[in-house]
Design an enzyme around this catalytic site. Structure first.
Site, PDB file in Angstrom:
ATOM      1  N   GLU A  12       0.811  -1.220   0.000  1.00 17.55           N
ATOM      2  CA  GLU A  12       0.000   0.000   0.000  1.00 17.55           C
ATOM      3  C   GLU A  12       0.845   1.270   0.000  1.00 17.55           C
ATOM      4  O   GLU A  12       0.329   2.349  -0.298  1.00 17.55           O
ATOM      5  CB  GLU A  12      -0.947  -0.010   1.203  1.00 17.55           C
ATOM      6  N   ASP A 197     -11.581  -5.558  -3.112  1.00 21.54           N
ATOM      7  CA  ASP A 197     -12.428  -6.758  -3.041  1.00 21.54           C
ATOM      8  C   ASP A 197     -13.849  -6.349  -2.672  1.00 21.54           C
ATOM      9  O   ASP A 197     -14.129  -5.174  -2.435  1.00 21.54           O
ATOM     10  CB  ASP A 197     -11.872  -7.754  -2.020  1.00 21.54           C
TER      11      ASP A 197
END
Length: 229
Positions: A12, A197
């Protein structure tokens, strides 16, 4: 201007780490701090680790050791809104815990006693972020993001979240903890996350497949923000 940027996992923050200039690395406890410059702004990048406790520890250390003017939480999130797609940007205007329950003492689900139920995101930073997202022509949604210490993929867990927070758009495992620390220290916070997701039975597979793409999109937004701060 000094900005702290927190991501839970290395994927990230990796794109920012590759671009940071004049970087000085410092290890405090088990955490590594990367202090340098990007677009002439002093930034401190760090990897918190997964979950609320790790995120709280790192945010507190960041504030006490570096005293940034602004804190940005960057990373991925699971969508719980059918309109959101992979890589869409999440721009929370408030955040809350979905796994806090002291309702027996008349508090609503998500509220910790002596704290507000919802931690609000800095209004000025939100407007700057919106301008940057429009400039990048990314699709985004503003709204409520939820935090808890579980990776959500089961129907019964998702149903409970929807029942308690019908307006929520996404979930993660760190942002509310970071926001709570910022609330204590009166530090402006901005959360920039991208969908990896859909919090369903395919969530783990989808997360592994899309985490890099989602993180890249979130990073692009943060870079644009740094250019105009």
């Amino acid at each position: 201007m000094k900005i702290g940027i927190i991501g839970a996992i290395k994927k990230e923050i990796i794109f920012l780490l590759k671009k940071i200039k004049k970087c000085k690395r410092k290890k405090i406890g088990n955490f590594k701090f990367y202090d340098g410059y990007l677009h002439d702004i002093n930034i401190i990048i760090l990897q918190s680790g997964i979950g609320k406790v790790s995120a709280s520890i790192v945010t507190t250390m960041l504030i006490t050791h570096y005293n940034p003017n602004v804190i940005i939480n960057i990373g991925s999130a699971g969508s719980i809104n059918p309109l959101l797609k992979i890589k869409n940007i999440i721009l929370p205007n408030k955040t809350c815990y979905y796994d806090v329950d002291v309702s027996i003492f008349t508090y609503p689900i998500g509220q910790i006693p002596k704290y507000p139920r919802f931690f609000l995101i800095n209004y000025k930073l939100l407007n700057i972020a919106k301008k940057c997202i429009y400039r990048l022509k990314y699709k985004f949604q503003e709204g409520l993001i939820l935090t808890g210490d579980s990776f959500i993929y089961k129907k019964n867990m998702l149903k409970s979240i929807h029942n308690n927070f019908p307006s929520a758009i996404a979930i993660d495992m760190e942002s509310t903890a970071i926001a709570q620390v910022c609330y204590n220290f009166k530090k402006p916070i901005l959360i920039i996350r991208a969908i990896s997701d859909f919090a369903n039975k395919c969530a783990t597979w989808s997360f592994k497949k899309n985490i890099k793409k989602a993180s890249y999109c979130a990073t692009q937004v943060v870079e644009e923000i740094l250019k105009i701060l």
